[in-house]
Structure formats: structure tokens, C-alpha cells
Design a protein around this motif. Structure first.
Motif, PDB file in Angstrom:
ATOM      1  N   MET A   1      -1.748 -13.780  19.992  1.00 34.19           N
ATOM      2  CA  MET A   1      -1.872 -15.215  20.229  1.00 34.19           C
ATOM      3  C   MET A   1      -1.524 -15.984  18.958  1.00 34.19           C
ATOM      4  O   MET A   1      -1.505 -15.432  17.857  1.00 34.19           O
ATOM      5  N   LYS A   2      -1.273 -17.268  19.103  1.00 33.94           N
ATOM      6  CA  LYS A   2      -0.941 -18.134  17.985  1.00 33.94           C
ATOM      7  C   LYS A   2      -2.196 -18.895  17.550  1.00 33.94           C
ATOM      8  O   LYS A   2      -2.865 -19.514  18.377  1.00 33.94           O
ATOM      9  N   ILE A   3      -2.470 -18.856  16.226  1.00 33.95           N
ATOM     10  CA  ILE A   3      -3.657 -19.488  15.676  1.00 33.95           C
ATOM     11  C   ILE A   3      -3.234 -20.442  14.562  1.00 33.95           C
ATOM     12  O   ILE A   3      -2.394 -20.104  13.727  1.00 33.95           O
ATOM     13  N   ALA A   4      -3.841 -21.630  14.545  1.00 30.30           N
ATOM     14  CA  ALA A   4      -3.608 -22.598  13.472  1.00 30.30           C
ATOM     15  C   ALA A   4      -4.954 -22.937  12.836  1.00 30.30           C
ATOM     16  O   ALA A   4      -5.942 -23.133  13.539  1.00 30.30           O
ATOM     17  N   ILE A   5      -4.984 -22.992  11.501  1.00 31.73           N
ATOM     18  CA  ILE A   5      -6.236 -23.272  10.782  1.00 31.73           C
ATOM     19  C   ILE A   5      -6.042 -24.468   9.861  1.00 31.73           C
ATOM     20  O   ILE A   5      -5.087 -24.512   9.076  1.00 31.73           O
ATOM     21  N   TYR A   6      -6.955 -25.412   9.958  1.00 25.96           N
ATOM     22  CA  TYR A   6      -6.958 -26.597   9.098  1.00 25.96           C
ATOM     23  C   TYR A   6      -8.154 -26.480   8.163  1.00 25.96           C
ATOM     24  O   TYR A   6      -9.293 -26.321   8.625  1.00 25.96           O
ATOM     25  N   THR A   7      -7.896 -26.556   6.855  1.00 23.17           N
ATOM     26  CA  THR A   7      -8.941 -26.296   5.863  1.00 23.17           C
ATOM     27  C   THR A   7      -9.286 -27.548   5.090  1.00 23.17           C
ATOM     28  O   THR A   7      -8.407 -28.223   4.551  1.00 23.17           O
ATOM     29  N   LEU A   8     -10.568 -27.825   5.011  1.00 27.41           N
ATOM     30  CA  LEU A   8     -11.085 -28.917   4.197  1.00 27.41           C
ATOM     31  C   LEU A   8     -11.914 -28.323   3.060  1.00 27.41           C
ATOM     32  O   LEU A   8     -12.511 -27.259   3.217  1.00 27.41           O
ATOM     33  N   GLY A   9     -11.960 -29.025   1.921  1.00 26.53           N
ATOM     34  CA  GLY A   9     -12.914 -28.632   0.895  1.00 26.53           C
ATOM     35  C   GLY A   9     -12.387 -27.787  -0.239  1.00 26.53           C
ATOM     36  O   GLY A   9     -11.211 -27.832  -0.591  1.00 26.53           O
ATOM     37  N   ALA A  38      -0.290 -23.990  19.575  1.00 25.69           N
ATOM     38  CA  ALA A  38      -1.067 -22.774  19.317  1.00 25.69           C
ATOM     39  C   ALA A  38      -2.031 -22.536  20.470  1.00 25.69           C
ATOM     40  O   ALA A  38      -2.353 -23.451  21.244  1.00 25.69           O
ATOM     41  N   ASP A  39      -2.503 -21.296  20.568  1.00 25.56           N
ATOM     42  CA  ASP A  39      -3.513 -20.970  21.569  1.00 25.56           C
ATOM     43  C   ASP A  39      -4.900 -21.409  21.113  1.00 25.56           C
ATOM     44  O   ASP A  39      -5.767 -21.711  21.938  1.00 25.56           O
ATOM     45  N   ALA A  40      -5.092 -21.435  19.801  1.00 25.98           N
ATOM     46  CA  ALA A  40      -6.406 -21.819  19.261  1.00 25.98           C
ATOM     47  C   ALA A  40      -6.218 -22.546  17.934  1.00 25.98           C
ATOM     48  O   ALA A  40      -5.345 -22.189  17.135  1.00 25.98           O
TER      49      ALA A  40
END
Length: 429
Positions: A1-9, A38-40
Motif C-alpha cells: 500500500m501507499k503511505i504518506a507521513i507528515y511530520t511536525l516538531g 495514498a491509501d493511508a
């Protein structure tokens, strides 16, 4: 699956995102940009200020509007410290700051069956350090190595101990093993990071200290530069400096957290040092290292700060002669003791930040000018306007003529500065 991550901090969040991406790739998943389909979608949140909480909520709401069919997950400090807010968020999976491997398993299950899950533990019950794969992003020259988690300092403005729990340390042998693996993978610099790396080892048998860790990492990765994350000023002692000065690969850049240059303000902040002890640390570093870069953080307009107290801070930072400063007007963090103190008007906080920034800029310019005429081993990272940009051991940016220098260390003679970066030419071999 396709995953995207957005990071703060902070850098620890960045490290943990990179580790999750590596784990996901190992399981056969594809990492895509947060702007792509993305899937998630995962928001790795921060909660250092109320504004950080707001940014986390905004990211969740935005992606829910734009990708209504995707699984939406929240992890990190905001979820850990504000479990009561979670019911208001339209997220499929909510977790905190622990068990990143378990979080990925839950994420896979959420994509498969579309059921909603919450997995929040009690941060103060944690006793084990979660070992995650170290490394950097693709094509990066510098890798982060997380060696510590948790904090028990309980500064009056900070909520992070409640988000991260007690101090847990990466064991010495495993830190050395990961450092050796990073060196074998081609990284030319390792950054030791954590929530409070000065506390490293206090939970381990025999209570080793940070100097023991630094020596072990340098020995495991000879020829690879080692850079330290933020240090508590009391870490810097004569013995610490003596041992570290014998390590040729340790970068002479030391970020000593200050926050205020006024003893009364430091007392209200519940910091564990005063200005005299802090200045002693700066003097020790300047005595044991050749023109080290001492950098710091400063909060202006902390509750009850008077003009006289701020004047003391201005005088103190100039006495320290910092190479670089990060300056923040105080931001109320709900749930902390400082929230209940008398607040300084917003305009006053901003005005003091401007005055501190002007002093910081003068010190930075002075430090850069002092670098002119010196020769530094520069780790080159990326092209910039027909030249190549890299960092000297003191973390000053250096630009020099050259091609295909990515991830190469070259001696550079510094010929000038434009006030922002150092300008130089490659020294003859």
C-alpha cells in the motif's frame, strides 16, 4: 500500500518518522509525498505549544477533506498529551509516542478492515527504550541516531515529560553497533539525538555518562563525524571537555539550551542551572576546543519577565558570544505551571524577540568573520547556484566551487562571508 507521513516538531519526531518509513518499506509498502494519492496518511504530531496542537488538527482536517476515502492516522506528542481531544478528530487510528512498530501493524490493519482503533498507553509507565532503525533520507549525507527518550526535568513551560515519559537509553553496545552500520552504509556524519541526551545512561546499569557514549560511537565509526544534539549546560564539565577534546571526529559545535539569561527568570522556568554555571560551560568549551560554535535557544517574554530581567538576558547572551541562536517569543502551553503565571503582553514578547535577534545577528556575523582565513574539512551535501554547499565541523554553511561533491569531505580555505554563509575555495590536496 501507499503511505504518506507528515511530520511536525523536533528532530526526534523526524527520526521516528524516518524509522517508520524504513519499517514500512521493509514490509513492502511504498512511501509517497503527503500531497500525493495514498491509501493511508499519517500525521506525526507535536505538542510543544498550543500552536503545534492546532497545526496537527489542521493537517488532519485538511487531508480528511481532500482524501475522504483514505485511512487517516495520528501519532506523536499531541495524541499522547491530549487524549480528551481525540474524540473530536475524524481519525481512523490514534496512537501516542510509544511502540512505533506496533503502530505500523495497527495501520496495516486499519487499511485492511477500515475499523477505527485507539492505542494510547501511559507514558510514565514506560521503562524500555524502543530500538528503531537508524539512518537518514535517501541521498542524505547525515544520519540521525536516537540514543535517548524521555525527560524528567519538568520545566515550568514544557509538557514534553508528559508526552515522552521517564528517561530511557539506548544501550552502549547497541549504539556502537548502529553507528558502525551507518558508517558502513556510507554516511559521513552521525547526529546523536534524543529528547534530553544529557540524561543518557542514568537508567542503565552502572550509570554510564554521555562522554562514554560519545567515545563508543566515535570508536565504532572511525572517520565519520559525530555531532551532538542539544545539551543541558551542566553536562559540560572539565572532565567531559577533556575526554571529548581527544576525539578528532567529534564536531566542535555545542548547543547549550539557555532559555533565559536572568537567574530569576530561570528560577520561574524551573531550570536546574543559573547564569554563572551556564557561563562556566561556555568558558570550558572555549578553553578546550579551537573556536567552537556554541549555539542556544532563547525564550523572550516569559511570564512575569520585567524589562530589567530582559536587559540582564541581553547583556548575558552578548557575554556568551553565541555563534547562532534560535529565539522564540513565549507561547502559552496549556497544562503547564507557566500557564497560571502573569503573562507578558504579546507585543512586548515580540519586541523583545526582535531586540534579542538583533544581538544574535551581530554575534553570528562576528563568528562568521572570525572563520575567514581558516581551513575547514567540509562535508558537501548539495549543489547551490552552480557551486556546492556543505557544512564545516562547526556547522557553519560553506559554499565553494566544485562539481559532483555530494557526500565528499574536502578541505576548504575560507575566503569570505556574505553574512549568511562562508565562502571558500577547495584547498589543494
Amino acid at each position: 500500500m501507499k503511505i504518506a507521513i507528515y511530520t511536525l516538531g523536533c528532530k526526534v519526531n523526524q527520526y521516528e518518522t524516518q524509522a517508520m518509513e524504513r519499517l514500512l518499506r521493509q514490509r513492502g509498502h511504498q512511501i509517497v509525498d503527503f500531497s500525493q494519492d495514498a491509501d493511508a496518511y499519517v500525521v506525526n504530531s507535536c505538542s510543544v505549544t498550543a500552536v503545534s496542537d492546532q497545526k496537527s488538527r489542521q493537517a488532519l482536517h485538511k487531508i480528511r477533506r481532500e482524501r475522504p476515502g483514505a485511512v487517516l492516522a495520528l501519532c506523536g506528542c499531541y495524541a499522547q498529551t491530549h487524549p480528551g481531544d481525540m474524540e473530536q478528530l475524524d481519525a481512523d487510528l490514534i496512537a501516542g509516542t510509544g511502540d512505533r512498530g506496533g503502530f505500523i501493524t495497527l495501520l496495516e490493519q486499519a487499511v485492511e478492515d477500515r475499523s477505527r482503533r485507539t492505542a494510547l498507553d501511559r507514558a510514565f509507565d514506560r521503562r524500555d527504550f524502543e530500538i528503531l532503525p537508524a539512518g537518514g533520507l535517501d541521498q542524505r549525507t547525515r544520519a540521525m541516531l536516537k540514543v535517548e527518550d524521555g525527560c524528567v526535568n519538568f520545566c515550568s513551560y514544557c509538557i514534553i515529560p508528559y508526552a515522552r515519559g521517564p528517561v530511557r537509553s539506548l544501550p552502549l553496545d547497541q549504539a556502537a553497533e548502529q553507528a558502525a552500520a551507518l558508517a558502513a552504509a556510507g554516511y559521513r556524519e552521525i547526529v546523536l539525538t534524543g529528547i534530553e541526551i544529557s540524561s543518557w545512561g542514568r537508567d542503565l546499569e552502572g550509570r554510564p555518562g554521555l562522554a562514554d557514549l560519545i567515545e563508543a560511537v566515535c570508536a565504532a565509526a572511525p572517520g565519520v563525524r559525530v555531532r551532538l544534539g542539544s545539551l543541558e549546560p551542566r553536562t559540560v564539565t572539565e572532565a567531559f571537555c577533556r575526554r571529548c577534546a581527544d576525539l578528532p571526529d567529534l564536531c566542535p559545535q555545542f548547543h547549550l539550551s539557555l532559555q533565559s539569561g536572568c537567574d530569576e527568570t530561570l528560577r520561574r522556568m524551573n531550570r536546574k542551572y543559573g547564569t554563572a554555571r551556564y557561563l562556566q560551560s561556555v568558558e570550558l568549551l572555549n578553553r578546550w576546543f579551537d573556536r567552537p560554535a556554541v549555539t542556544t535557544d532563547l525564550i523572550t517574554g516569559f511570564p512575569e519577565e520585567t524589562e530589567e530581567e530582559f536587559a540582564q538576558t541581553l547583556a548575558f547572551i552578548q557575554k556568551c558570544g553565541f555563534a547562532k541562536m534560535h529565539i522564540f517569543p513565549y507561547s502559552v502551553r496549556p497544562g503547564t505551571p507557566a500557564e497560571k503565571m502573569a503573562q507578558v503582553p504579546k507585543a512586548v514578547k515580540a519586541e523583545r524577540a526582535r531586540r534579542a535577534a538583533a544581538a544574535a545577528e551581530e554575534m553570528r556575523s562576528s563568528y562568521l568573520r572570525d572563520c575567514v582565513g581558516r581551513t575547514y574539512a567540509v562535508l558537501f551535501e548539495q549543489p547551490r547556484e552552480g557551486r556546492f554547499l556543505g557544512h564545516a565541523p562547526n556547522y557553519m554553511e560553506v559554499v565553494a566551487e566544485g562539481e559532483n561533491l555530494h557526500n565528499i569531505v574536502k578541505n576548504v580555505h575560507i575566503t569570505g562571508t556574505n553574512g549568511e554563509v562562508l565562502l571558500g575555495r577547495l584547498a589543494e590536496d
